[in-house]
Design a protein around this motif. Sequence first.
Motif, PDB file in Angstrom:
ATOM      1  N   PHE A 101       6.389   9.964   0.341  1.00 16.07           N
ATOM      2  CA  PHE A 101       5.060   9.384   0.125  1.00 16.07           C
ATOM      3  C   PHE A 101       4.426   9.903  -1.158  1.00 16.07           C
ATOM      4  CE2 PHE A 101       0.472  10.066   0.412  1.00 16.07           C
ATOM      5  CZ  PHE A 101       0.020   8.768   0.589  1.00 16.07           C
ATOM      6  N   GLU A 102       3.785   8.992  -1.886  1.00 21.98           N
ATOM      7  CA  GLU A 102       2.994   9.343  -3.069  1.00 21.98           C
ATOM      8  C   GLU A 102       1.688   8.575  -2.997  1.00 21.98           C
ATOM      9  OE1 GLU A 102       2.953   8.682  -7.923  1.00 21.98           O
ATOM     10  OE2 GLU A 102       4.579   7.851  -6.687  1.00 21.98           O
ATOM     11  N   ALA A 103       0.560   9.270  -3.026  1.00 26.27           N
ATOM     12  CA  ALA A 103      -0.733   8.607  -2.999  1.00 26.27           C
ATOM     13  C   ALA A 103      -0.909   7.778  -4.266  1.00 26.27           C
ATOM     14  CB  ALA A 103      -1.853   9.636  -2.884  1.00 26.27           C
ATOM     15  N   PHE A 104      -1.239   6.496  -4.104  1.00 29.89           N
ATOM     16  CA  PHE A 104      -1.468   5.614  -5.251  1.00 29.89           C
ATOM     17  C   PHE A 104      -2.228   4.377  -4.777  1.00 29.89           C
ATOM     18  CE2 PHE A 104      -0.362   2.001  -7.952  1.00 29.89           C
ATOM     19  CZ  PHE A 104      -0.760   2.513  -9.182  1.00 29.89           C
TER      20      PHE A 104
ATOM     21  N   ARG B 164       5.156   2.864   1.780  1.00 31.34           N
ATOM     22  CA  ARG B 164       6.290   3.308   0.972  1.00 31.34           C
ATOM     23  C   ARG B 164       6.623   4.754   1.319  1.00 31.34           C
ATOM     24  NH1 ARG B 164       7.169  -0.287  -3.139  1.00 31.34           N
ATOM     25  NH2 ARG B 164       5.461  -1.686  -3.692  1.00 31.34           N
ATOM     26  N   ARG B 165       7.853   5.215   1.241  1.00 31.55           N
ATOM     27  CA  ARG B 165       9.002   4.516   0.745  1.00 31.55           C
ATOM     28  C   ARG B 165       9.857   4.043   1.890  1.00 31.55           C
ATOM     29  NH1 ARG B 165      10.418   5.276  -4.588  1.00 31.55           N
ATOM     30  NH2 ARG B 165      12.566   4.872  -4.014  1.00 31.55           N
TER      31      ARG B 165
ATOM     32  N   TYR C 224       0.836  -1.201   0.000  1.00 29.15           N
ATOM     33  CA  TYR C 224       0.000   0.000   0.000  1.00 29.15           C
ATOM     34  C   TYR C 224       0.870   1.249   0.000  1.00 29.15           C
ATOM     35  CZ  TYR C 224      -4.191  -2.742   0.878  1.00 29.15           C
ATOM     36  OH  TYR C 224      -5.237  -3.622   0.759  1.00 29.15           O
ATOM     37  N   ASP C 225       0.269   2.351  -0.444  1.00 26.62           N
ATOM     38  CA  ASP C 225       1.043   3.592  -0.544  1.00 26.62           C
ATOM     39  C   ASP C 225       1.583   4.044   0.810  1.00 26.62           C
ATOM     40  OD1 ASP C 225      -1.364   4.489   0.576  1.00 26.62           O
ATOM     41  OD2 ASP C 225      -1.881   5.811  -1.099  1.00 26.62           O
ATOM     42  N   ASN C 226       0.843   3.758   1.915  1.00 29.78           N
ATOM     43  CA  ASN C 226       1.324   4.200   3.230  1.00 29.78           C
ATOM     44  C   ASN C 226       2.493   3.369   3.740  1.00 29.78           C
ATOM     45  OD1 ASN C 226       0.213   1.882   4.799  1.00 29.78           O
ATOM     46  ND2 ASN C 226      -1.749   2.736   4.193  1.00 29.78           N
TER      47      ASN C 226
END
Length: 412
Positions: free
Chosen positions: A393-396, A214-215, A210-212
């Motif tokens: 962080f990048e929302a995806f 990463r990274r 999940y996005d949360n």
Amino acid sequence: MATVASLPAEPLSAAHRRRRAAELRDRLERVRERTLALVAPVDWTTLRRQHLPILSPMVWDLGHTANFEELWLVQRAAGEAPMVEGYGEMFDAMLNPRKDRERLALPDQRLLFKYLGRVRERALRTLERWAEEGAGGDRLLRGGFAFELIAEHEEQHQETILQALQTMTKPPYVPALRRLLPPGRPAAAEMVRVEAGPFLLGTDEAGFAYDNERRAHEVHLPAFWIDSTPVTQGAFAAFLDDGGYRRPELWHEAGWAWREERGAVAPGNWVADGRDGWRVRNLDRLRPLPEGEPVAHVSYWEAAAFARWAGKRLPTEPEWEKAATWDPGSGTKRRYPWGDEPPTPERANLDQLAFGPAPVGAYPEGASPCGAQQMMGDVWEWTASDFGPYPGFEAFPYREYSEVFFGPDYKV
């Protein structure tokens, strides 16, 4: 919803992609079988009812699961039009707060299960097309991400359905089959030490995350001690017997206000018994307090008050993850507490088919490098950390999964 970004190439070869597609199809089918098996013993009126304000009617969960699959695998990935007018709005979690979902014009039993089947047929066509053609520049499909997202999402809703089933008492939910769990074993020590130093929090792995999550980024922590097993029912009973719910000095101010507002006097699944003290209810079973099992159904405030009473504190998110995954001998992060091999029934209680947690010490083979046990499976565990983004962080694939919940109102 956020737009889907693109990357130039599919990371998997055609042969690997076909093998991966077969694995994903099997995963999707096994997850769906589990969902349908959970709700099969429950009559439609009960599925349609909202059992707690913080839970959806199980019919809404089922419809939302199918509509989420349609959105990402049929509409977004395959470019097809919505299959049923109005379902996108009806099953949108952001448009419909939980307290309002019972009043929605939810589909009847025949229409709902027909919809579940039709969506799955089209989703599998998208999977077959990906196996043959690859992702192109579509980040959503790279490495099969979208298909894993759908399976993970449905498993999350299995958990919310299980929460609703746990609240049923008249009559209680009776599982068709329960898997037996191994016995507990005494821990070698109450607490284990995790040495000071850096470790990698989060992940940059190419597989699903999940996005949360990463990274990955390096975090430096001082040495700390952490319990070697989850907190037991027996330990929590000692907190209660020592006036834990009557002593405001053990609670955060907001936690004490929560306790008074709720009238909380014990964990949510404890039932007072005038003769024998407390019993614990798991679905249809009401048992004398199982002192060696992990305590469950406690809020963050209850967990924090217990930790203060015990002369300890809740771990932070980095502390918990380091204790669960960091191997100081190799200086690397493990995929699982025990190593990089997949979970097995000897290492963790993960499939929910026991309908309850295993006794502490039941999985010595699943211990992390520091000696902490049951860091995966059985129960969720509170940390002291607010839910927030990692650096980079990048929302995806959409903001509403994680980003809108960042801040002090949610704990990890």
